[in-house]
Scaffold this active site. Structure first.
Site, short mmCIF file in Angstrom:
data_model
loop_
_atom_site.label_atom_id
_atom_site.label_comp_id
_atom_site.label_asym_id
_atom_site.label_seq_id
_atom_site.Cartn_x
_atom_site.Cartn_y
_atom_site.Cartn_z
N LEU A 47 -11.38 -36.22 -5.55
CA LEU A 47 -11.65 -36.52 -7.24
C LEU A 47 -13.20 -36.10 -7.28
CD1 LEU A 47 -10.02 -37.86 -9.13
CD2 LEU A 47 -10.15 -39.73 -8.23
N ASP A 48 -13.39 -35.52 -8.41
CA ASP A 48 -14.17 -34.89 -8.91
C ASP A 48 -15.48 -37.11 -9.57
OD1 ASP A 48 -14.18 -32.65 -9.26
OD2 ASP A 48 -12.93 -32.89 -11.88
N PRO A 49 -16.43 -36.95 -9.32
CA PRO A 49 -17.24 -37.71 -9.03
C PRO A 49 -17.41 -38.75 -10.59
CG PRO A 49 -18.77 -35.84 -8.08
CD PRO A 49 -17.64 -35.37 -8.78
N ALA A 51 -15.03 -38.52 -12.91
CA ALA A 51 -13.05 -38.80 -12.78
C ALA A 51 -13.39 -40.02 -12.30
CB ALA A 51 -12.35 -38.16 -12.03
N ARG A 182 -9.66 -29.93 -15.96
CA ARG A 182 -11.38 -29.22 -16.20
C ARG A 182 -10.73 -27.63 -16.58
NH1 ARG A 182 -15.53 -28.94 -12.78
NH2 ARG A 182 -13.81 -29.37 -10.72
#
Length: 310
Positions: A47-49, A51, A182
């Protein structure tokens, strides 16, 4: 000379971390492993930082099932900010393009069907995809142009849930494996004749693992002792509701645990197979609500591919 004893506790199960903003997935796994003093841990998809939300962490035997959880549908809520493109397709990157166009909700609704179903999507330059053995985001941070190939991904649902301002629209989406929110926002913006990036992103669920059932690392850290933290762990089976299941008895479970095939009834095989023909892979053998093995069903035979030790 004896075998080296593994460090840590031999615990197994799933932990639903409600990941905080600006915290990396690998960092979260390391922290959780330390808090539980676990021998083995891993996550089922990053999971993106920037997010927040569901980051499933597997301990022990659950790590054998992580690839199946990664295949599960993901549920997201995210905010698109219109009028700017960013190098990372989120708020962390530099502004690389601007537009005065601000789409209305009606205009957005008119293009959403083009982004539902199986679509072609080019991943963001800043992604974890490997290019020549290196992560794309590492190459992009070094200023190298990264050519990523489009891929087919599945978007099951996509809808507007709020419009806070002319500059922002809040969506919810349910996606398949490998889909990037994204990229979705970037491509929707281009379809509307504008630019856009993700200004907020929260993962609400991965399969049956939901954010409301999760716990933050901060809350885990506040608990006293590993025994109290263990109460946050879910059984291995809880993360595998998306898999076809075959009920087995004790003797069948013993055979599977010894790596041998087990024979099931025609009724059970038919229930697993459904409308499918031939061999069925990724079947969960279950005894008394306990996951025993992941198998393939060949005729009436369950052949274990990953045995889950109790």
């Amino acid at each position: 000379m004896g075998r080296r004893r593994k460090k840590g506790r031999p615990i197994s199960g799933w932990l639903i971390i409600d990941k905080a903003y600006d915290f990396g997935s690998t960092e979260a796994v390391s922290k959780a492993k330390w808090l539980f003093q676990a021998q083995k841990a891993g996550h089922a998809g990053t999971l993106d930082p920037l997010a927040t939300g569901v980051l499933p962490i597997a301990f022990g035997e659950a790590t054998k099932t992580a690839s199946f959880v990664m295949e599960a549908q993901k549920h997201y809520r995210f905010t698109a900010r219109w009028g700017e493109a960013r190098s990372t397709d989120d708020s962390e990157g530099d502004i690389i393009a601007t537009s005065d166009v601000r789409p209305s909700s009606e205009q957005i609704d008119a293009v959403l069907n083009d982004f539902i179903g199986e679509i072609s999507q080019t991943p963001p330059q800043f992604s974890a995809i490997k290019v020549g053995g290196e992560r794309a985001y590492d190459l992009a941070r070094d200023g190298q142009a990264v050519a990523l190939e489009p891929r087919r991904v599945m978007i099951y649902e996509l809808r507007i849930v709020d419009t806070p301002s002319a500059d922002e629209t809040v969506f919810e989406a349910i996606t398949g494996k490998g889909a990037y929110v994204r990229s979705l926002v970037r491509d929707i913006a281009h379809a509307l004749g504008t630019e856009g990036y993700v200004s907020a992103l929260r993962r609400l669920a991965v399969g049956s693992l939901r954010a409301e059932d999760g716990i933050t690392l901060e809350a885990l850290e506040s608990l006293e002792g590993v025994e109290e933290r263990d109460r946050a762990l879910l059984p291995v089976i809880d993360a595998l509701s998306m898999m076809p299941q075959a009920a087995i008895d004790g003797p069948q479970a013993d055979r599977l645990r010894h790596g041998q095939a087990a024979v099931v009834s025609a009724a059970i095989a038919k229930g697993v197979r459904g409308e499918r023909a031939g061999t069925v892979e990724g079947v969960l053998a279950v005894m008394h609500d306990e996951a025993v093995a992941i198998c393939e069903l060949d005729g009436l035979k369950l052949k274990p591919t990953r045995v889950l030790n109790a």
